[in-house]
Design a protein around this motif. Structure first.
Motif, PDB file in Angstrom:
ATOM      1  N   GLY B  40       0.803  -1.226   0.000  1.00 45.70           N
ATOM      2  CA  GLY B  40       0.000   0.000   0.000  1.00 45.70           C
ATOM      3  C   GLY B  40       0.832   1.271   0.000  1.00 45.70           C
ATOM      4  N   ALA B  41       2.134   1.136   0.210  1.00 45.58           N
ATOM      5  CA  ALA B  41       2.988   2.338   0.237  1.00 45.58           C
ATOM      6  C   ALA B  41       3.139   2.897  -1.170  1.00 45.58           C
ATOM      7  N   HIS B  42       3.260   4.223  -1.261  1.00 46.70           N
ATOM      8  CA  HIS B  42       3.512   4.863  -2.557  1.00 46.70           C
ATOM      9  C   HIS B  42       5.009   4.895  -2.806  1.00 46.70           C
ATOM     10  N   VAL B  43       5.403   4.575  -4.017  1.00 42.40           N
ATOM     11  CA  VAL B  43       6.831   4.625  -4.366  1.00 42.40           C
ATOM     12  C   VAL B  43       6.996   5.480  -5.614  1.00 42.40           C
ATOM     13  N   THR B  44       8.181   6.037  -5.751  1.00 43.28           N
ATOM     14  CA  THR B  44       8.457   6.842  -6.952  1.00 43.28           C
ATOM     15  C   THR B  44       9.430   6.093  -7.846  1.00 43.28           C
ATOM     16  N   GLY B  45       9.405   6.424  -9.121  1.00 35.17           N
ATOM     17  CA  GLY B  45      10.329   5.800 -10.074  1.00 35.17           C
ATOM     18  C   GLY B  45      11.513   6.711 -10.335  1.00 35.17           C
ATOM     19  N   ILE B  46      12.233   6.414 -11.392  1.00 34.67           N
ATOM     20  CA  ILE B  46      13.399   7.230 -11.754  1.00 34.67           C
ATOM     21  C   ILE B  46      12.912   8.602 -12.194  1.00 34.67           C
ATOM     22  N   PRO B  54      17.342   8.108  -8.595  1.00 37.56           N
ATOM     23  CA  PRO B  54      16.725   6.774  -8.526  1.00 37.56           C
ATOM     24  C   PRO B  54      15.375   6.811  -7.819  1.00 37.56           C
ATOM     25  N   GLY B  55      14.599   5.764  -8.030  1.00 37.64           N
ATOM     26  CA  GLY B  55      13.296   5.678  -7.376  1.00 37.64           C
ATOM     27  C   GLY B  55      13.438   5.255  -5.925  1.00 37.64           C
ATOM     28  N   THR B  56      12.305   4.938  -5.322  1.00 37.08           N
ATOM     29  CA  THR B  56      12.294   4.530  -3.905  1.00 37.08           C
ATOM     30  C   THR B  56      13.080   3.228  -3.727  1.00 37.08           C
ATOM     31  N   LEU B  57      13.878   3.182  -2.656  1.00 35.33           N
ATOM     32  CA  LEU B  57      14.640   1.966  -2.372  1.00 35.33           C
ATOM     33  C   LEU B  57      13.673   0.869  -1.911  1.00 35.33           C
ATOM     34  N   LEU B  58      13.720  -0.268  -2.575  1.00 36.24           N
ATOM     35  CA  LEU B  58      12.830  -1.373  -2.229  1.00 36.24           C
ATOM     36  C   LEU B  58      13.551  -2.441  -1.397  1.00 36.24           C
ATOM     37  N   ALA B  72      12.654   1.223  -7.101  1.00 33.62           N
ATOM     38  CA  ALA B  72      11.447   1.165  -7.942  1.00 33.62           C
ATOM     39  C   ALA B  72      11.792   1.863  -9.258  1.00 33.62           C
ATOM     40  N   ASN B  73      11.471   1.225 -10.374  1.00 35.58           N
ATOM     41  CA  ASN B  73      11.790   1.871 -11.657  1.00 35.58           C
ATOM     42  C   ASN B  73      10.588   2.611 -12.233  1.00 35.58           C
ATOM     43  N   ALA B  74       9.469   2.599 -11.506  1.00 39.94           N
ATOM     44  CA  ALA B  74       8.299   3.362 -11.931  1.00 39.94           C
ATOM     45  C   ALA B  74       7.498   3.728 -10.677  1.00 39.94           C
ATOM     46  N   LYS B  75       6.794   4.841 -10.748  1.00 37.95           N
ATOM     47  CA  LYS B  75       6.021   5.207  -9.564  1.00 37.95           C
ATOM     48  C   LYS B  75       4.747   4.368  -9.481  1.00 37.95           C
ATOM     49  N   GLY B  76       4.225   4.237  -8.267  1.00 35.13           N
ATOM     50  CA  GLY B  76       3.020   3.439  -8.103  1.00 35.13           C
ATOM     51  C   GLY B  76       2.800   3.074  -6.653  1.00 35.13           C
ATOM     52  N   VAL B  77       2.002   2.028  -6.485  1.00 32.88           N
ATOM     53  CA  VAL B  77       1.637   1.591  -5.137  1.00 32.88           C
ATOM     54  C   VAL B  77       2.125   0.154  -4.954  1.00 32.88           C
ATOM     55  N   VAL B  78       2.747  -0.110  -3.817  1.00 30.16           N
ATOM     56  CA  VAL B  78       3.275  -1.454  -3.575  1.00 30.16           C
ATOM     57  C   VAL B  78       2.113  -2.416  -3.363  1.00 30.16           C
ATOM     58  N   GLY B  79       2.093  -3.478  -4.189  1.00 31.29           N
ATOM     59  CA  GLY B  79       1.020  -4.462  -4.082  1.00 31.29           C
ATOM     60  C   GLY B  79       1.414  -5.654  -3.217  1.00 31.29           C
ATOM     61  N   VAL B  80       2.621  -6.148  -3.430  1.00 36.74           N
ATOM     62  CA  VAL B  80       3.087  -7.337  -2.700  1.00 36.74           C
ATOM     63  C   VAL B  80       4.541  -7.132  -2.304  1.00 36.74           C
TER      64      VAL B  80
END
Lengths: 472, 219
Positions: B40-46, B54-58, B72-80
């Motif tokens: 559910g966390a939001h992450v950013t991409g490059i 760089p995007g969010t560290l996963l 993360a290489n693209a922004k979005g919402v963490v699903g799993v």
């Protein structure tokens, strides 16, 4: 550490990975192998799992990634790395890293200093010249400057003109290349610039090194090899005879290998073939002793129609064609020689245990490289699905392949479309040739590509070329 | 021949499922340590003008005493997040995180343009390179500085270390989009370049304008 307690990481794929796994099993050693996504259907993975269980194989991103190989070695508890051929086999930096890292491992191959000095064609040439061993005329280091390269080419054309050669040819080769890749001929100096730039750009793309070699082309040559085997002491050095690898594709890649290199008992030569083989064996052993060679290696020679040998390069690794030398070799009169097993045994530090006087040769061996390619179209690789691959089981023949025999197999585009190595033995050349043709005739190989085009293979080419074997 | 497409309908189709699921897999072997990300966390991409941020560290993968950060290489919402792999040695290709990535305007434009441009496709699975003179032009002035016409030697096809030239076949036009990456294999039938024939320029501009007006980007 006892040799039996070692665990060998097989850092390769395909048939050589299979033969290394089999050699480890024959020596009572544990092993672990790696595979990539493209190789999930390869027989080397299936064999590793069937003999070593589900943990005997790790998926990696690439066979070219040293970090991958070493991380797997650590996790699997491997104590030695066998590089096979290609990939890291002749990379002295990798061999050094393997041996000198915090958790050091044994590199199953020559020590890194030897790979460094002989693995480079240029260093080999210099060393050979210092020992008065004949080498192919041309540049003795990679050339990065176009004008300098052109000057060398001009010198070689002038040299050939002086020798009375009417159709002079100069070779332009990628220094970092091998296996016949990145080589073109020029017939006059006007062609030089275009070809040089093409090879330089090719070398940069494929090998990330723009170095180019300029050499004289020897016409109508025979390509001979000397198989050297040595233990870690640097003094236990023997040879397992000569091979003839003259039958090649248009891109100068080997297709048929024969041991021994010549057969003067059955074929007439314009020179003393027995003496020539003694000479190249002697030169190769002298060079091996000079550098303290300490594992398996192959000295590659070009022989001119007048019987003049030129050292071309040294391959500081096991060769694809090791099995054909093994097929004719006897140690203390016993057959069943396995040069890969010897390489592992000696690489792990065991002494040789025999000397040259214990090695004898019997008969003639022929190895066919069965490849999905189109000989009629410059040996263009064929990629598609192998539906059926059946080979006869005969006492005088062996087949090494990673292609599953019981299910279809999709050839991955990432790697060469080598399908199998078939080795036949005969008590003399005539028998070996007849058995070779019979064996090829009994092969069943079928498949199709994505467009439905039938599988193309070189089996017919191999069969047709058998009649010319060892003729010069 | 002038191509006619229904941009509105295409947009509605994309709006029905305006995202893609991106599986972040281990690029190589190593021991996994997840960063503090949760489902559910939001992450950013490059990001950045040169893609330098760089995007969010996963997670990080450790091998040979080297840490490889996975961003993360693209922004979005963490699903799993595959937490069960924490601290374990994984093989290459093991799925670690799934991100639901909502399409940006540029991605929607690129998506629709694939239906408008003439796609020159890979005749076989191989690596493709522009020939050196065109490569220089693309690097210096961008792909749209290159005009292609039938019979032009456009690519070097590299497969199993063997190389051969590939001639362009299709309508004359400018290269509008490049779909292959340096040193990466391209599957048979996958597009290499999208060529914009001169008579399609208006349509392409229309697509760009419509998407810029009608598409609302989700975070």
């Amino acid at each position: 550490m006892s040799t039996k307690k070692h665990k060998v990481l097989v850092a390769n794929r395909g048939e050589i990975a299979i033969r290394i796994i089999q050699a480890c099993v024959s020596l009572g050693l544990d092993f672990v192998c790696v595979y990539t996504r493209a190789d999930e259907a390869s027989g080397h993975l299936a064999l590793a799992r069937s003999l070593g269980g589900p943990n005997a194989a790790y998926r990696v991103s690439s066979y070219h990634d040293a970090n991958e190989i070493l991380a797997v070695a650590d996790h699997a508890g491997a104590t030695a790395v066998h590089p096979g051929y290609g990939f890291f086999a002749e990379d002295f930096r990798f061999a050094r890293r393997v041996a000198e890292r915090e958790r050091s491992l044994i590199f199953i191959g020559p020590s890194w200093r030897i790979i460094r000095s002989l693995g480079d064609k240029i260093n080999t040439k210099r060393l050979a010249r210092s020992l008065s061993i004949p080498t192919v005329p041309g540049s003795d280091r990679p050339v990065y400057d176009e004008l300098e390269a052109e000057e060398i080419a001009e010198t070689l054309f002038a040299f050939q003109a002086e020798q009375g050669i009417s159709n002079s040819v100069v070779l332009v080769k990628a220094s970092a290349g091998g296996g016949g890749m990145g080589i073109e001929e020029i017939y006059d100096i006007e062609q030089f610039k275009t070809v040089y730039r093409r090879i330089r750009n090719y070398a940069k793309r494929q090998f990330h090194d723009e170095g180019v070699l300029i050499e004289q082309r020897i016409f109508d040559f025979n390509h001979l090899e000397v198989q050297i085997v040595a233990d870690r002491t640097g003094t236990g050095i023997v040879h397992f005879g000569t091979r003839n690898c003259t039958i090649q594709s248009t891109g100068r890649q080997k297709r048929v290998e024969i041991a021994p290199g010549f057969r003067p008992q059955e074929v007439d030569y314009a020179f003393d073939a027995e003496k020539l083989m003694e000479d190249i064996v002697g030169y190769s052993l002298a060079m091996a002793r000079e550098v303290g060679y300490d594992n398996v290696g192959t000295w590659e020679w070009i022989v001119s129609p007048t019987g003049q040998p030129f050292l071309m390069e040294v391959n500081t690794r096991i060769q694809v064609e090791n099995g054909v030398s093994a097929a004719i070799s006897r140690v203390r009169g016993q057959g069943g020689v396995n040069i890969i097993a010897e390489q592992i045994r000696l690489g792990l530090g065991e002494p040789m245990g025999y000397d040259q006087s214990n090695i004898t040769f019997d008969g003639v061996g022929i190895e066919y490289r069965i490849i999905a390619e189109d000989p009629a179209n410059r040996f263009t690789p064929w990629v598609g699905r192998i539906d059926q691959f059946l080979a006869p089981t005969l006492p005088y023949a062996s087949l090494h392949t990673h292609i599953p025999m019981d299910e279809p197999y999709e050839i991955p585009t990432e790697y060469d479309p080598n399908l199998a190595l078939a080795i036949v033995w005969g008590k003399d050349l005539a028998e070996a040739k007849k058995r070779g043709v019979d064996y090829l005739d009994e092969l069943t190989l079928s498949g199709a590509d994505g467009t439905g085009t039938e599988l193309k293979s070189n089996v017919r080419f191999l069969r047709d070329k058998t009649s010319t074997i060892l003729q010069f | 021949m002038l191509l006619v497409i229904d941009v509105k309908a295409l947009l509605e189709n994309i709006k029905a499922a305006p995202y893609e699921e991106i599986v972040v897999a281990a690029p190589h072997t190593g021991t996994v340590t997840f960063a503090g990300i949760e489902t559910g966390a939001h992450v950013t991409g490059i990001t950045g003008a040169f893609g330098e941020k760089p995007g969010t560290l996963l997670a990080k993968l450790t091998r040979e005493n080297n840490d490889k950060p996975l961003f993360a290489n693209a922004k979005g919402v963490v699903g799993v997040v595959h937490r069960e792999l924490e601290g374990r040695f994984v093989e290459a290709g093991t799925p670690l995180v799934v991100i639901r990535h909502y399409l940006s305007k540029d991605e929607v434009i690129a998506n629709i343009l694939q239906k408008v441009l003439y796609l020159f496709c890979a005749p076989e699975r191989a690596k493709y390179y522009f020939i050196p003179s065109i490569d220089k032009k693309v690097k210096a002035s961008g792909p749209r500085s290159v005009t292609v016409k039938p019979g032009l030697e456009l690519f070097i096809v590299s497969r199993m270390k063997r190389e051969k030239p590939l001639l362009y076949e299709g309508p004359e036009g400018i290269i509008y989009a490049v779909y292959f990456q340096h040193d990466q294999n391209v599957d048979q039938g996958a597009p290499l370049v999208g060529v914009c024939p001169a008579d399609q320029t208006d349509l392409i501009q229309d697509v760009v304008n419509r998407v810029r007006t009608d598409w609302e980007e989700k975070e």
